[in-house]
Design a protein around this motif. Structure first.
Motif, PDB file in Angstrom:
ATOM      1  N   TYR A 276     -67.423  70.029 -15.878  1.00 33.24           N
ATOM      2  CA  TYR A 276     -68.512  71.041 -15.736  1.00 33.24           C
ATOM      3  C   TYR A 276     -68.089  72.301 -15.625  1.00 33.24           C
ATOM      4  CZ  TYR A 276     -72.943  72.868 -13.938  1.00 33.24           C
ATOM      5  OH  TYR A 276     -73.863  73.837 -13.611  1.00 33.24           O
ATOM      6  N   ARG A 277     -68.640  73.151 -16.499  1.00 33.87           N
ATOM      7  CA  ARG A 277     -68.354  74.789 -16.542  1.00 33.87           C
ATOM      8  C   ARG A 277     -69.429  75.292 -15.748  1.00 33.87           C
ATOM      9  NH1 ARG A 277     -63.866  76.634 -18.663  1.00 33.87           N
ATOM     10  NH2 ARG A 277     -62.733  75.475 -19.893  1.00 33.87           N
TER      11      ARG A 277
ATOM     12  N   TRP B 169     -72.557  77.524 -15.076  1.00 33.22           N
ATOM     13  CA  TRP B 169     -73.378  78.315 -15.866  1.00 33.22           C
ATOM     14  C   TRP B 169     -73.564  79.606 -15.511  1.00 33.22           C
ATOM     15  CZ3 TRP B 169     -78.573  80.506 -15.791  1.00 33.22           C
ATOM     16  CH2 TRP B 169     -78.906  80.821 -16.871  1.00 33.22           C
TER      17      TRP B 169
ATOM     18  N   PRO C 163     -73.204  65.882 -12.158  1.00 30.97           N
ATOM     19  CA  PRO C 163     -73.851  66.888 -12.587  1.00 30.97           C
ATOM     20  C   PRO C 163     -75.161  66.618 -13.066  1.00 30.97           C
ATOM     21  CG  PRO C 163     -71.541  66.981 -13.497  1.00 30.97           C
ATOM     22  CD  PRO C 163     -71.766  65.576 -13.036  1.00 30.97           C
ATOM     23  N   ARG C 164     -75.492  65.550 -13.551  1.00 29.82           N
ATOM     24  CA  ARG C 164     -76.775  65.033 -13.982  1.00 29.82           C
ATOM     25  C   ARG C 164     -77.662  64.766 -12.919  1.00 29.82           C
ATOM     26  NH1 ARG C 164     -76.704  60.519 -18.580  1.00 29.82           N
ATOM     27  NH2 ARG C 164     -78.956  60.805 -18.619  1.00 29.82           N
TER      28      ARG C 164
ATOM     29  N   GLU D  89     -67.734  62.662 -13.366  1.00 23.65           N
ATOM     30  CA  GLU D  89     -67.805  63.949 -14.152  1.00 23.65           C
ATOM     31  C   GLU D  89     -69.057  64.062 -14.715  1.00 23.65           C
ATOM     32  OE1 GLU D  89     -65.600  61.503 -14.344  1.00 23.65           O
ATOM     33  OE2 GLU D  89     -63.603  62.569 -13.862  1.00 23.65           O
ATOM     34  N   ARG D  90     -69.616  62.908 -15.241  1.00 27.25           N
ATOM     35  CA  ARG D  90     -70.903  62.918 -16.080  1.00 27.25           C
ATOM     36  C   ARG D  90     -72.036  62.600 -15.331  1.00 27.25           C
ATOM     37  NH1 ARG D  90     -73.931  58.954 -18.869  1.00 27.25           N
ATOM     38  NH2 ARG D  90     -74.972  59.595 -20.657  1.00 27.25           N
TER      39      ARG D  90
END
Length: 290
Positions: free
Chosen positions: A236-237, A239, A69-70, A65-66
């Motif tokens: 993560y939403r 953008w 996205p990064r 989850e982290r």
């Protein structure tokens, strides 16, 4: 250090002066201009397509989850920066416009670079005749490195499908080295079939059309899930929701339509192959339930 006066003068000397569009590019016909750009996007879309391959191994990543996205943001941002700087380097070395019968690389410019190999032309200006050899070696190294990542990551799709009951169970098995060996073989066999089915350019049309179609479906899924599963956990939403996802879908659909119109030889087969997957999916689910 390798910038040329002719390129700097031609490309940046009148940077802020309006230029007349070339005949045939649409001129003031914005739809025609967008069509040309859309069809020409095939190569650049293919070059950037591996941006999401890291998600193929999400099940084997700690704290996905982290981390994912990064990695997607950093990787995509880095590639964008490299591509922009590379194109800036091209413009600093070669004039954008040239003549098809030019005697030198500079005379032909970017517009008429031999076989559209702009990077090779730039290398020849910088390193002389050795530049072509150096660029060929660099492309080979880059290609092998890229293929290594694509092959290892791509096989995880077959592996994950098998684990979810959507493909042959044997493909979801790992060998003693904890690698999906059979999935790699299946992927290699399918890749070989594709390689024998057409030229490089034709396969690009086939691939990008199919890939864009799945991107549209994936992003469309954001809207569906927001309605059907409003309480679903979202680490993560998206953008810019709903404007940016909707804008992407509209632009991608426009490119898809233009590819169907102007490059039908391989885009229509790509569409039919994707549509064929629907009855296969339903039939597979029906068989596995029995």
């Amino acid at each position: 250090a390798f910038a040329t006066d002719s390129a700097l003068s031609a490309n940046f000397g009148r940077l802020w002066e309006p230029a007349q569009a070339d005949p045939g590019t649409g001129g003031t016909d914005w739809l025609g201009l967008l069509t040309v750009i859309g069809v020409a996007m095939v190569g650049s879309l293919f070059a950037a397509d591996a941006w999401n391959n890291v998600t193929f191994v999400a099940g084997e990543v700690r704290d996905p989850e982290r981390t994912l996205p990064r990695s997607l943001a950093l990787g995509t941002g880095l590639v964008i920066a490299i591509y922009l700087l590379t194109n800036l380097a091209y413009l600093c070395v070669l004039p954008l416009r040239g003549t098809p019968d030019g005697a030198t690389v500079l005379d032909r410019g970017i517009q008429f670079a031999a076989e559209d190999r702009v990077a090779t032309a730039v290398a020849e200006v910088a390193f002389g005749h050795r530049g072509g050899v150096l660029m060929a070696v660099a492309v080979m190294i880059s290609t092998f490195g890229c293929n290594n990542g694509l092959i290892l990551a791509g096989a995880r799709i077959y592996y994950a499908m098998a684990r979810d009951g959507m493909f042959f169970a044997s493909v979801g098995a790992l060998n003693r080295h904890l690698s999906p060996a059979l999935a790699l073989l299946v992927q290699g066999a399918w890749a070989s079939v594709l390689c024998l089915s057409g030229t490089y350019g034709q396969l690009l049309d086939f691939l990008i059309f199919s890939v864009l179609l799945f991107y549209i479906l994936t992003i469309g899924g954001i809207f569906v899930l927001r309605r059907t599963r409003p309480g679903m956990a979202r680490p993560y939403r998206t953008w810019g929701y709903p404007v940016l996802p909707a804008l992407y879908i509209v632009m991608a659909l426009f490119i898809e339509v233009q590819l169907l119109r102007y490059k039908p030889q391989y885009t229509w087969p790509g569409l039919l192959l994707v549509l064929l997957g629907m009855p296969v999916y339903w039939a597979w689910k029906k068989v596995t339930r029995q």
